[in-house]
Design a protein around this motif. Structure first.
Motif, PDB file in Angstrom:
ATOM      1  N   VAL A 183       0.867  -1.186   0.000  1.00 44.64           N
ATOM      2  CA  VAL A 183       0.000   0.000   0.000  1.00 44.64           C
ATOM      3  C   VAL A 183       0.901   1.234   0.000  1.00 44.64           C
ATOM      4  O   VAL A 183       1.758   1.385   0.864  1.00 44.64           O
ATOM      5  N   VAL A 184       0.726   2.099  -0.980  1.00 38.00           N
ATOM      6  CA  VAL A 184       1.578   3.289  -1.116  1.00 38.00           C
ATOM      7  C   VAL A 184       1.315   4.239   0.050  1.00 38.00           C
ATOM      8  O   VAL A 184       0.167   4.637   0.280  1.00 38.00           O
ATOM      9  N   PRO A 185       2.352   4.581   0.815  1.00 42.04           N
ATOM     10  CA  PRO A 185       2.160   5.499   1.949  1.00 42.04           C
ATOM     11  C   PRO A 185       1.972   6.938   1.472  1.00 42.04           C
ATOM     12  O   PRO A 185       2.361   7.291   0.363  1.00 42.04           O
ATOM     13  N   ASN A 186       1.376   7.737   2.335  1.00 36.82           N
ATOM     14  CA  ASN A 186       1.167   9.166   2.024  1.00 36.82           C
ATOM     15  C   ASN A 186       2.368   9.962   2.519  1.00 36.82           C
ATOM     16  O   ASN A 186       2.636  10.038   3.719  1.00 36.82           O
ATOM     17  N   ASN A 208      -1.020   7.636  -6.135  1.00 33.17           N
ATOM     18  CA  ASN A 208      -1.536   8.304  -4.954  1.00 33.17           C
ATOM     19  C   ASN A 208      -1.445   7.405  -3.726  1.00 33.17           C
ATOM     20  O   ASN A 208      -1.399   6.169  -3.825  1.00 33.17           O
ATOM     21  N   ALA A 209      -1.461   8.035  -2.558  1.00 28.56           N
ATOM     22  CA  ALA A 209      -1.430   7.296  -1.291  1.00 28.56           C
ATOM     23  C   ALA A 209      -2.646   6.371  -1.207  1.00 28.56           C
ATOM     24  O   ALA A 209      -3.746   6.715  -1.633  1.00 28.56           O
ATOM     25  N   GLY A 210      -2.421   5.162  -0.658  1.00 26.06           N
ATOM     26  CA  GLY A 210      -3.508   4.198  -0.504  1.00 26.06           C
ATOM     27  C   GLY A 210      -3.626   3.227  -1.654  1.00 26.06           C
ATOM     28  O   GLY A 210      -4.347   2.224  -1.550  1.00 26.06           O
ATOM     29  N   THR A 211      -2.927   3.513  -2.778  1.00 23.19           N
ATOM     30  CA  THR A 211      -2.971   2.613  -3.929  1.00 23.19           C
ATOM     31  C   THR A 211      -2.172   1.344  -3.641  1.00 23.19           C
ATOM     32  O   THR A 211      -1.074   1.400  -3.071  1.00 23.19           O
ATOM     33  N   LYS A 212      -2.723   0.174  -4.036  1.00 21.65           N
ATOM     34  CA  LYS A 212      -1.984  -1.086  -3.883  1.00 21.65           C
ATOM     35  C   LYS A 212      -1.155  -1.331  -5.133  1.00 21.65           C
ATOM     36  O   LYS A 212      -1.682  -1.312  -6.258  1.00 21.65           O
ATOM     37  N   VAL A 213       0.151  -1.549  -4.947  1.00 25.75           N
ATOM     38  CA  VAL A 213       1.059  -1.769  -6.073  1.00 25.75           C
ATOM     39  C   VAL A 213       1.962  -2.960  -5.774  1.00 25.75           C
ATOM     40  O   VAL A 213       2.056  -3.427  -4.634  1.00 25.75           O
ATOM     41  N   LYS A 214       2.637  -3.459  -6.836  1.00 21.62           N
ATOM     42  CA  LYS A 214       3.613  -4.524  -6.656  1.00 21.62           C
ATOM     43  C   LYS A 214       4.858  -3.976  -5.972  1.00 21.62           C
ATOM     44  O   LYS A 214       5.180  -2.779  -6.097  1.00 21.62           O
ATOM     45  N   GLU A 215       5.552  -4.850  -5.240  1.00 22.54           N
ATOM     46  CA  GLU A 215       6.802  -4.417  -4.617  1.00 22.54           C
ATOM     47  C   GLU A 215       7.804  -3.978  -5.690  1.00 22.54           C
ATOM     48  O   GLU A 215       7.717  -4.400  -6.838  1.00 22.54           O
ATOM     49  N   GLU A 216       8.723  -3.117  -5.308  1.00 24.71           N
ATOM     50  CA  GLU A 216       9.720  -2.529  -6.203  1.00 24.71           C
ATOM     51  C   GLU A 216       9.101  -1.514  -7.183  1.00 24.71           C
ATOM     52  O   GLU A 216       9.774  -1.046  -8.095  1.00 24.71           O
ATOM     53  N   ARG A 217       7.836  -1.193  -6.982  1.00 25.58           N
ATOM     54  CA  ARG A 217       7.195  -0.197  -7.851  1.00 25.58           C
ATOM     55  C   ARG A 217       7.882   1.159  -7.652  1.00 25.58           C
ATOM     56  O   ARG A 217       8.271   1.524  -6.553  1.00 25.58           O
ATOM     57  N   GLN A 218       8.011   1.871  -8.728  1.00 29.91           N
ATOM     58  CA  GLN A 218       8.625   3.198  -8.656  1.00 29.91           C
ATOM     59  C   GLN A 218       7.571   4.239  -8.275  1.00 29.91           C
ATOM     60  O   GLN A 218       6.526   4.332  -8.905  1.00 29.91           O
TER      61      GLN A 218
END
Length: 578
Positions: free
Chosen positions: A349-352, A393-403
């Motif tokens: 989960v992308v932090p803010n 944006n914050a809260g988005t779920k992404v794969k690890e190592e995502r830029q």
């Protein structure tokens, strides 16, 4: 503010707005048609080159016949007091070079849109047998609404054989010249396509493909070297866009697009990348090519291909396959770098981190097994070194190592305050707008300068201030007019009236006579009347009593004598009766 200068008894030069290796450009007012125009005046060294002048006139007149929405119109070509000039459409906006310098790498949508409009202009010129010969960002104008205008069709072609003579022009153009121009070989419409390929490369990467210590070294690179692949400088560039640049910049002119073919390829890329038309709301976006032109272009390709030997075709196919492999490899590498390990089951989960300092933000993101890319942007609301926004944006779920891209504030963008003293209020406003500033408070004071001219400004010229700020102006309202009350001079002699009026600051105007029982020369009336308020040195007209002529004096004497005799007779008659 430049002193008033009229060119050809018609064009009033207002301000110099540009300089190049060939000419200086002025904003001017066409007094005959009451419109603003751009006037390009050739530098003096060209005025002494008769061969160049003949070619210049011929090419400029040819360019004047072009009429296209993406080409700067040429209105007039002439010579005045040994100055050769072109009068053109005045375009509000900026050059593509300014846009690249300001923004760096342009968005893919903007690159395709701008490129499409440029090649539309080239196609129109090429169908009229006119080659530009000097396509570069400096000659591309962009209006505030996004419309592109290609300038200098006439002067560029006329200068093509002079570029090796006048080094100033070579320095300005060598980064964009085609290999055949660098060798001094025949120039064709595809020379313009090569130059456009270089311009697209610069729009995508923010830099030109070839650099060197001098003009010769750069020209040799155009002939011998392959530029750094675009995807190495900018991984997010789609392969289809990079392929367009590579084909446009082929060393062999025969392998490049024609202008019509290039329009088709750009249009294809736009439809592929923006299928629903997002980011393409510009009314000047490239047009759909008519079917007959597409068929003609495809037939042209077949004719060219059929003339090649079989082994050349095989080599071309191998090269294309290799190129596709490299582009696909670059694409998937870019996908990995951008989207992380897409085969992994681990999601993060992308932090803010908006509002955090860039160092704190990097620490937070890397701790989540994500990577960071920092892009600096101007922002007047967020302190320098702090995150303005982030993607994703914050809260988005992404794969690890995502830029994760962080847009970090580098503070408010500043600009140097231009000197607008001596300008009219309207011209001062234009100069300030060009610098990203606006007019603030305006104070009008009396002065010996013409009304509307800027006397002073705050902040002072040269000061660095934030873009968007206001500059206060003090402007002239002209000379202060003093008014004086008109004195009453009726009943005075003419000489006395003159003394009274002149002492009060007035001058004597017309003097008319009128019959009166007053003494001759007595002032009977005045205009304006006494008590009126007038400017100093205003004229006062007088009416005076008329002088009696000799005839009038004799008649009056005779009348008086007759009257006296009548009176005497009456007296004697009365005495007799008594």
């Amino acid at each position: 503010m430049m002193s008033k200068q009229i060119l050809a008894e018609r064009y009033e030069l207002i301000e110099r707005i540009g300089d190049g290796g060939m000419a200086s450009v002025y904003r001017a007012h066409d007094q005959l048609l009451d419109r603003y125009v751009a006037v390009k005046i050739l530098h003096p060294q060209f005025a002494n080159d008769e061969e160049f002048i003949v070619r210049f006139k011929k090419e400029a007149q040819g360019a004047a016949k072009l009429s296209h929405t993406n080409i700067v119109n040429i209105y007039d070509v002439g010579e005045w007091d040994k100055q050769y000039f072109i009068v053109m459409e005045y375009v509000e906006g900026e050059t593509l070079k300014n846009k690249i310098q300001r923004e760096g790498k342009l968005s893919i949508a903007d690159v395709l849109d701008i490129s499409g409009q440029i090649v539309e202009a080239l196609e129109h010129a090429h169908t009229h047998n006119l080659i530009h010969c000097d396509i570069k960002p400096h000659n591309i104008l962009i209006k505030p609404n996004g419309q592109v205008k290609v300038a200098d069709f006439g002067i560029a072609r006329a200068a093509s054989s002079a570029t090796m003579t006048y080094s100033g022009n070579v320095v300005g153009s060598v980064h964009y010249i085609s290999p055949e121009q660098a060798q001094g070989n025949a120039i064709t419409p595809k020379s313009d396509i090569y130059s456009l390929g270089v311009v697209i490369y610069e729009m995508l990467t923010g830099e030109v493909p070839f650099k060197g210590e001098n003009v010769v070294s750069i020209a040799l690179k155009h002939l011998q070297e392959i530029p750094v692949p675009i995807h190495e400088l900018r991984p997010d560039v789609p392969p289809i866009v990079e392929a367009i640049v590579l084909k446009a910049m082929e060393k062999d002119p025969q392998k490049r697009f024609s202008s019509t073919q290039m329009i088709l390829e750009i249009h294809k890329a736009q439809k592929m990348l923006f299928p629903d038309g997002e980011e393409r709301n510009d009314p000047y976006a490239t047009r759909v090519i008519p079917r007959n032109q597409i068929t003609e272009a495809m037939n042209t390709d077949k004719n060219i291909t059929s003339k090649k030997p079989i082994h050349s075709i095989m080599k071309s196919k191998k090269f294309i396959m290799l190129l596709v492999f490299i582009l696909l490899l670059g694409f998937f590498t870019g996908a990995f770098l951008s989207f992380g390990k897409f085969w992994s089951n681990t999601e993060v989960v992308v932090p803010n981190v908006v509002g955090q300092s860039v160092e704190q933000a990097k620490t937070i993101i890397t701790s989540k097994n994500l990577r960071v890319q920092v892009t600096e942007v101007y922002n007047s609301d967020i302190a320098k070194g702090y995150v303005v926004s982030q993607t994703p944006n914050a809260g988005t779920k992404v794969k690890e190592e995502r830029q994760i891209t962080l847009y970090v504030s580098k503070g408010a963008e500043t600009t140097s305050v231009p000197d607008v003293t001596g300008f009219t209020k309207e011209d001062a406003e234009r100069q300030l707008q060009k610098a990203g500033l606006k007019i603030g408070n305006i104070v009008a004071v009396a002065s010996d300068k013409p009304a509307g001219v800027v006397l002073s400004q705050d902040p002072i010229p040269g000061m660095q201030i934030e873009k968007g700020n206001a500059v206060n102006l003090t402007i002239s309202k002209g000379e202060e007019v003093k008014t004086v009350s008109v004195p009453d001079v009726t009943g005075n002699t003419l000489n006395t009236a003159k003394i009274i009026l002149e002492k009060a600051g007035f001058t004597i105007g017309s003097i008319s006579e009128q019959e009166s029982d007053k003494a001759p020369g007595t002032v009977l009336g005045q205009s304006p009347r006494s008590g009126e308020k007038l400017k100093e040195k205003s004229v006062v007209n007088l009416i005076i009593a008329k002088s009696k002529s000799k005839k009038e004096a004799v008649e009056k004497t005779n009348n008086n004598t007759s009257s006296n005799n009548v009176k005497k007779g009456n007296t004697q008659e009365k005495k007799t009766k008594d």
